[in-house]
Design a protein around this motif. Structure first.
Motif, short mmCIF file in Angstrom:
data_model
loop_
_atom_site.label_atom_id
_atom_site.label_comp_id
_atom_site.label_asym_id
_atom_site.label_seq_id
_atom_site.Cartn_x
_atom_site.Cartn_y
_atom_site.Cartn_z
N VAL A 71 0.85 -1.19 0.00
CA VAL A 71 0.00 0.00 0.00
C VAL A 71 0.89 1.24 0.00
N GLY A 72 0.66 2.14 -0.93
CA GLY A 72 1.39 3.41 -0.96
C GLY A 72 2.90 3.26 -0.96
N ASN A 73 3.41 2.27 -1.69
CA ASN A 73 4.86 2.00 -1.72
C ASN A 73 5.43 1.73 -0.34
N ALA A 74 4.68 1.02 0.47
CA ALA A 74 5.08 0.74 1.85
C ALA A 74 6.46 0.09 1.92
N ARG A 75 7.22 0.56 2.89
CA ARG A 75 8.51 -0.07 3.17
C ARG A 75 8.76 0.02 4.67
N GLN A 76 9.42 -0.99 5.17
CA GLN A 76 9.72 -1.03 6.60
C GLN A 76 10.89 -0.10 6.89
N ILE A 77 10.78 0.64 7.99
CA ILE A 77 11.87 1.51 8.42
C ILE A 77 12.21 1.19 9.87
N ASP A 78 13.42 1.56 10.26
CA ASP A 78 13.81 1.35 11.65
C ASP A 78 13.55 2.63 12.46
N ARG A 79 13.80 2.54 13.73
CA ARG A 79 13.54 3.65 14.65
C ARG A 79 14.29 4.92 14.22
N GLU A 80 15.55 4.76 13.81
CA GLU A 80 16.35 5.93 13.43
C GLU A 80 15.75 6.63 12.22
N GLU A 81 15.30 5.87 11.23
CA GLU A 81 14.69 6.50 10.05
C GLU A 81 13.36 7.15 10.40
N ALA A 82 12.59 6.52 11.27
CA ALA A 82 11.32 7.12 11.71
C ALA A 82 11.58 8.45 12.40
N LEU A 83 12.58 8.49 13.27
CA LEU A 83 12.93 9.74 13.95
C LEU A 83 13.42 10.78 12.95
N ALA A 84 14.14 10.35 11.93
CA ALA A 84 14.62 11.27 10.90
C ALA A 84 13.45 11.86 10.11
N VAL A 85 12.43 11.05 9.81
CA VAL A 85 11.24 11.55 9.12
C VAL A 85 10.57 12.62 9.97
N LEU A 86 10.44 12.36 11.26
CA LEU A 86 9.82 13.34 12.17
C LEU A 86 10.64 14.62 12.25
N LYS A 87 11.96 14.48 12.37
CA LYS A 87 12.84 15.65 12.48
C LYS A 87 12.81 16.47 11.19
N ASP A 88 12.93 15.81 10.05
CA ASP A 88 12.90 16.51 8.77
C ASP A 88 11.57 17.23 8.57
N SER A 89 10.48 16.58 8.94
CA SER A 89 9.15 17.20 8.81
C SER A 89 9.05 18.42 9.70
N ASP A 90 9.56 18.31 10.91
CA ASP A 90 9.55 19.43 11.84
C ASP A 90 10.36 20.61 11.29
N GLU A 91 11.51 20.31 10.71
CA GLU A 91 12.34 21.37 10.15
C GLU A 91 11.65 22.08 8.99
N ARG A 92 10.76 21.40 8.29
CA ARG A 92 10.00 22.01 7.20
C ARG A 92 8.82 22.83 7.73
N GLY A 93 8.53 22.70 9.03
CA GLY A 93 7.38 23.40 9.60
C GLY A 93 6.08 22.64 9.46
N TRP A 94 6.18 21.34 9.15
CA TRP A 94 4.99 20.51 9.02
C TRP A 94 4.53 20.06 10.40
N THR A 95 3.27 19.73 10.51
CA THR A 95 2.72 19.26 11.78
C THR A 95 2.68 17.73 11.78
N HIS A 96 2.76 17.17 12.96
CA HIS A 96 2.67 15.72 13.15
C HIS A 96 1.28 15.43 13.70
#
Length: 176
Positions: free
Chosen positions: A36-61
């Motif tokens: 679904v939606g090009n799903a791929r498994q990520i580890d904790r570090e990549e998940a945290l990186a997605v959150l950090k990068d999104s925050d730096e863009r000013g996006w909301t979680h």
């Protein structure tokens, strides 16, 4: 992680698109199995990186729960204002987003620069000498706090807005 359905459903969408995180089984297992939606498994570090990068863009979680999924927390979206259908619905008065359980406060250190006003995705801030919060609009997302160069904005827990999400408790509760 999957491609954001809000972004991929429109032309000229924001990048990156792989920012929606499905959390826990059976949900993660299902999207991985069915791609679904090009799903791929990520580890904790990549998940945290997605959150950090999104925050730096000013996006909301945003964390999503679903009643017919056992009131389970099952996805974290990282949303921009131009693509997110839930944020667009919220702006039109359709209640799709709930407060984080926090609200922002402005200290006397505020210089009135307006960076927080430009950053606030909910239009909850204005400047009248210093930043002023419209508490009826503030969702406690924290985007303003991370944009304040002088540290004059902070989030405080506001019991009138509900109990803040504690991901650690949710994950533990639903993985037992």
């Amino acid at each position: 992680v999957i491609d954001c359905p809000c972004r991929t459903s429109r032309e000229g969408h924001c990048e990156p698109v792989d920012v929606c995180m499905i959390v826990g089984d059976p949900f993660a297992e299902f999207v991985l199995e069915h791609r679904v939606g090009n799903a791929r498994q990520i580890d904790r570090e990549e998940a945290l990186a997605v959150l950090k990068d999104s925050d730096e863009r000013g996006w909301t979680h945003s964390a999503w729960f679903k009643e017919n999924l056992g009131n389970r927390f099952w996805v974290i979206c990282n949303c921009c204002g131009c693509c997110c259908m839930s944020r667009k619905a919220h702006a039109m008065g359709i209640p799709m987003i709930a407060s984080s359980g926090y609200r922002c406060i402005v200290s006397v250190d505020c210089t009135g620069c307006g960076d927080c006003v430009d950053a606030c995705p909910f239009g909850a801030l204005s400047v009248h000498g210093t930043a002023v919060v419209d508490e009826t609009k503030c969702m406690g997302c924290g985007v303003c706090e991370s944009r304040c160069a002088v540290g004059a904005i902070a989030l405080i827990k506001d019991p009138s807005r509900g109990e803040p999400l504690d991901v650690e408790v949710l994950v533990k509760t639903h993985s037992d």
